[in-house]
Scaffold this motif. Structure first.
Motif, PDB file in Angstrom:
ATOM      1  N   ARG A 239       0.847  -1.197   0.000  1.00  0.00           N
ATOM      2  CA  ARG A 239       0.000   0.000   0.000  1.00  0.00           C
ATOM      3  C   ARG A 239       0.884   1.250   0.000  1.00  0.00           C
ATOM      4  N   VAL A 242       2.407   2.167  -3.363  1.00  0.00           N
ATOM      5  CA  VAL A 242       1.513   2.854  -4.291  1.00  0.00           C
ATOM      6  C   VAL A 242       1.263   4.285  -3.826  1.00  0.00           C
ATOM      7  N   LEU A 243       1.034   4.453  -2.545  1.00  0.00           N
ATOM      8  CA  LEU A 243       0.788   5.802  -2.018  1.00  0.00           C
ATOM      9  C   LEU A 243       1.963   6.724  -2.302  1.00  0.00           C
ATOM     10  N   LEU A 245       3.812   6.845  -4.707  1.00  0.00           N
ATOM     11  CA  LEU A 245       3.854   7.298  -6.096  1.00  0.00           C
ATOM     12  C   LEU A 245       2.825   8.399  -6.352  1.00  0.00           C
ATOM     13  N   GLY A 246       2.112   8.789  -5.312  1.00  0.00           N
ATOM     14  CA  GLY A 246       1.129   9.849  -5.471  1.00  0.00           C
ATOM     15  C   GLY A 246      -0.232   9.327  -5.852  1.00  0.00           C
ATOM     16  N   ALA A 247      -0.606   8.173  -5.288  1.00  0.00           N
ATOM     17  CA  ALA A 247      -1.902   7.596  -5.613  1.00  0.00           C
ATOM     18  C   ALA A 247      -2.965   8.113  -4.658  1.00  0.00           C
ATOM     19  N   THR A 248      -4.179   8.240  -5.173  1.00  0.00           N
ATOM     20  CA  THR A 248      -5.301   8.527  -4.289  1.00  0.00           C
ATOM     21  C   THR A 248      -5.664   7.233  -3.574  1.00  0.00           C
ATOM     22  N   GLU A 251      -6.965   4.627  -5.985  1.00  0.00           N
ATOM     23  CA  GLU A 251      -5.889   4.070  -6.818  1.00  0.00           C
ATOM     24  C   GLU A 251      -5.021   3.120  -6.007  1.00  0.00           C
ATOM     25  N   MET A 255      -4.518  -0.679  -7.153  1.00  0.00           N
ATOM     26  CA  MET A 255      -3.198  -1.131  -7.581  1.00  0.00           C
ATOM     27  C   MET A 255      -2.462  -1.887  -6.473  1.00  0.00           C
ATOM     28  N   ARG A 259      -5.158  -5.745  -6.801  1.00  0.00           N
ATOM     29  CA  ARG A 259      -4.297  -6.432  -7.746  1.00  0.00           C
ATOM     30  C   ARG A 259      -3.536  -7.578  -7.096  1.00  0.00           C
TER      31      ARG A 259
END
Ligand SMILES: Nc1ncnc2c1ncn2[C@@H]1O[C@H](COP(=O)(O)OP(=O)(O)OP(=O)(O)O)[C@@H](O)[C@H]1O
Ligand SMILES: [Mg+2]
Lengths: 358, 252
Positions: A239, A242-243, A245-248, A251, A255, A259
């Motif tokens: 988690r 992904v965060l 990388l600038g995910a909401t 997202e 992801m 996934r």
């Protein structure tokens, strides 16, 4: 320099092992722990016993499945010999009413087709309703729900699984079916009638849709609790990856969580489907129990498990009994095929991306 | 272009554990800054406060001000925007196991809807080259999964993933702790190259590494910033006794 230290130490500790010559083994300063471990022997017998026990458990599954299939095949011989493969598709059109007849015990006409149809339609309808709901519930519980609410909600979901299916059936008859009849069905006919899936003038409210909805509720706990489990098992570091990388949040869930959890989720769905295919009581109570095939989900139908439950005690002719047992065999085979297809689908989905997390 | 980071009175907690206490420092733009200190002193927690990652922990709490390029990240921005500008490489490699190597590197771009195929290919290659992984994986970019690599390769993959989104600040939490000397020196070369364009914060247990790559070094101890100065000063003439003890190996 580190290496020499690491290597020399265990060697010194290993000296008084049984394999070595007796003089060194008799060295006086054997520590209590070492003495205890040496006294344990190699546990070969216990290990072998354990192994055979496990092999037996493993093989017993073949025995059980084999016996079931053998008995079903044996007892359905009469119908099998008479109808052969046509048992799965035969039908005739009644000359008076001009209706297509699949199953008529009185005139000795038997076919499994409407029941296979009913089982598949109601089960897939159940998945269609249940999967989004279950996954949504699992996401809410693992990713968004305040800690205080989580336990209670999870408990309630699991409680759904503990309710006996006859209670679901009663609830279906007294609550769901009237609800469908009065509010939902007219609405569906009005707005979605053009699809052909919602038509007809079934005044009862029973039918495929009612069975599908009941089944959806019944399989919801299995799918959502297993999904929740695999989602919880996804490491926090995924988690965070992904965060970072600038995910909401959504997202991140898509992801980083879904996934990684998808193989397990597919397993959960297959288990739910398995339950839906075989569910008997609740379905029997709301599906209408007419051996017919209709495209409309609002019409009455029947399912394989339902017809067996309904007619088994009343079957007087040997042929009727034999046909019912063959339907049982067909249910078994359909379950196997559906599961195999689901596995295939799972394989196809995961094949694109390389191996899963270990 | 990189931007400077100003940290004012930063405090962080894990539950009741007051992990960071009154941290103040100025991390210069387009330089590499090293953070050193014994295990458990709060280095990871500190860098996680710089991209608002700390608050994703349910028991994590932060007070104080962090300004990145003048933007107060706790007041005037939301975490998503911040993390798009501030890349991060974690202490433990965390590639996406269900994605191919290519998709791992492209993940950040795809996430944000970047879909120009050709330039995606270019970016993936450039990022992998920079993180010194390209030669080892170029033949099975789309065949192998991120999890099929060795630990050190995974870490370099994570570096490539962070570089692909072209961040203004790059936070690296012990990026080389799982790497062999060859890859380590490649990573150091990379930091050397990158720091002309990015602001880099690198946590390390390796003093030589800090000395080699960083202009500035901060020494953490028990959740406090004991000393923050030019790397040269820290390693040759530290003003605090505890810093001196640590770098001469007397404790920690
Ligand atoms: N997820 C967590 N939950 C609770 N406490 C934590 C958590 N992560 C770290 N801590 C605590 O915060 C303190 C600082 O930890 P941190 O990970 O920042 O140390 P560090 O300097 O990065 O150490 P290392 O060099 O070993 O990586 C430690 O005392 C640790 O116990
Ligand atoms: Mg750390």
């Amino acid at each position: 320099m580190l290496n020499s230290e690491v290597e020399s130490e265990p060697r010194a500790g290993l000296k008084p092992s049984p394999g070595q010559n007796p003089e060194t083994a008799a060295a006086p300063e054997v520590s209590p722990v070492r003495g205890f471990l040496l006294s344990r022997g190699n546990s070969a017998i216990a290990d072998a016993g354990f192994r055979w026990l496990m092999v037996f458990s493993g093989l017993s599954i073949f025995g059980i499945v084999g016996l079931i299939v053998w008995q079903l095949a044996l007892r359905s011989q009469l119908s099998w010999q008479k109808f052969g493969f046509s048992f799965f598709y035969r039908s005739y059109v009644d000359s008076v009413t001009h209706q297509r007849i699949f199953w008529d015990p009185v005139s000795g006409h038997f076919s499994a087709l409407p029941f296979i149809y009913g089982t598949l339609v109601s089960s897939f309808l159940a998945l269609l309703i249940s999967v989004p709901l279950a996954v949504g519930l699992a996401i809410f519980l693992t990713e968004m729900c305040p800690q205080a609410l989580r336990g209670a909600l999870a408990f309630l979901t699991e409680l759904l699984a503990a309710i006996p299916s006859v209670i679901y059936g009663l609830w279906g008859i007294f609550v769901l079916v009237p609800l469908l009849r009065v509010y939902v069905n007219p609405f569906l006919i009005r707005w979605l009638g053009w699809t052909g899936l919602f038509s007809g003038d079934n005044p009862t409210g029973l039918g495929f849709l009612a069975a599908g909805v009941i089944l959806a509720i019944m399989i919801l706990p299995i799918i959502s609790s297993l999904t929740r489990e695999v989602m919880t098992a996804v490491p926090q570091s995924q988690r965070e990856a992904v965060l970072a990388l600038g995910a909401t949040r959504w997202e991140m869930i898509r992801m980083g969580v879904l996934r990684n959890a998808r193989v397990g989720m597919m397993g959960a769905i297959i288990l739910g489907l398995g339950r839906a295919l075989g569910e008997t009581m609740a379905v029997t109570m709301v599906i209408g129990n007419t051996p017919e095939i209709h495209a409309s989900l609002l019409s009455n139908g029947s399912s394989m498990a339902a017809v067996i439950a309904n007619e088994f005690t009343e079957a007087v002719s040997d042929m009727h009994l034999s046909a019912l047992i063959e339907i049982g065999l067909a249910l078994f085979i359909v379950t196997v095929i559906v599961n195999a297809l689901a596995q295939l689908l799972m394989w196809a989905v995961t094949r694109g991306a390389p191996a899963t997390a270990r | 272009m990189g931007v400077g980071i100003e940290v004012i009175n930063l405090n962080a907690w894990y539950g009741n554990n007051h992990t960071l206490q009154d941290i103040n420092l100025h991390i210069p733009a387009n330089h590499a800054t090293a953070l050193i200190g014994p295990s458990g002193c709060g280095k990871s927690t500190f860098v996680r406060c710089l991209n608002r990652m700390h608050e994703t922990n349910p028991i994590g709490r932060v007070t104080g001000t962090v300004r990145i390029g003048g933007l107060d990240i706790y007041q005037d921005a939301n975490p998503v925007e911040i993390r798009r500008r501030v890349g991060m490489v974690f202490q433990r490699p965390n590639p996406f196991p269900t994605m191919s190597i290519y998709d791992n590197v492209a993940a950040g771009l795809k996430l944000n809807g970047y879909s120009n195929r050709r330039s995606l290919d270019e970016i993936v290659e450039r990022s992998l080259r920079r993180s010194a992984l390209w030669d080892e994986v170029k033949d099975d970019l789309k065949k192998k999964s991120g999890a099929s690599l060795s630990g050190g390769q995974q870490q370099r993959l994570c570096i490539a993933r962070a570089l692909a989104v072209d961040p203004e600040v790059l936070l690296m939490d012990e990026p080389a702790s799982a790497l062999d000397p060859v890859s380590t020196s490649k990573i150091e070369d990379l930091v050397f190259q990158l720091k002309s364009q990015y602001t880099i914060v690198i946590v390390t247990h390796n003093m030589q590494q800090a000395a080699r790559v960083a202009e500035k070094t901060g020494f953490f101890l028990n959740g406090r910033m004991v000393e923050f100065d030019s790397t040269h000063k820290i390693f040759t003439n530290p003003s605090d006794k505890r810093t001196e003890d640590y770098i001469t190996g007397r404790f920690g």
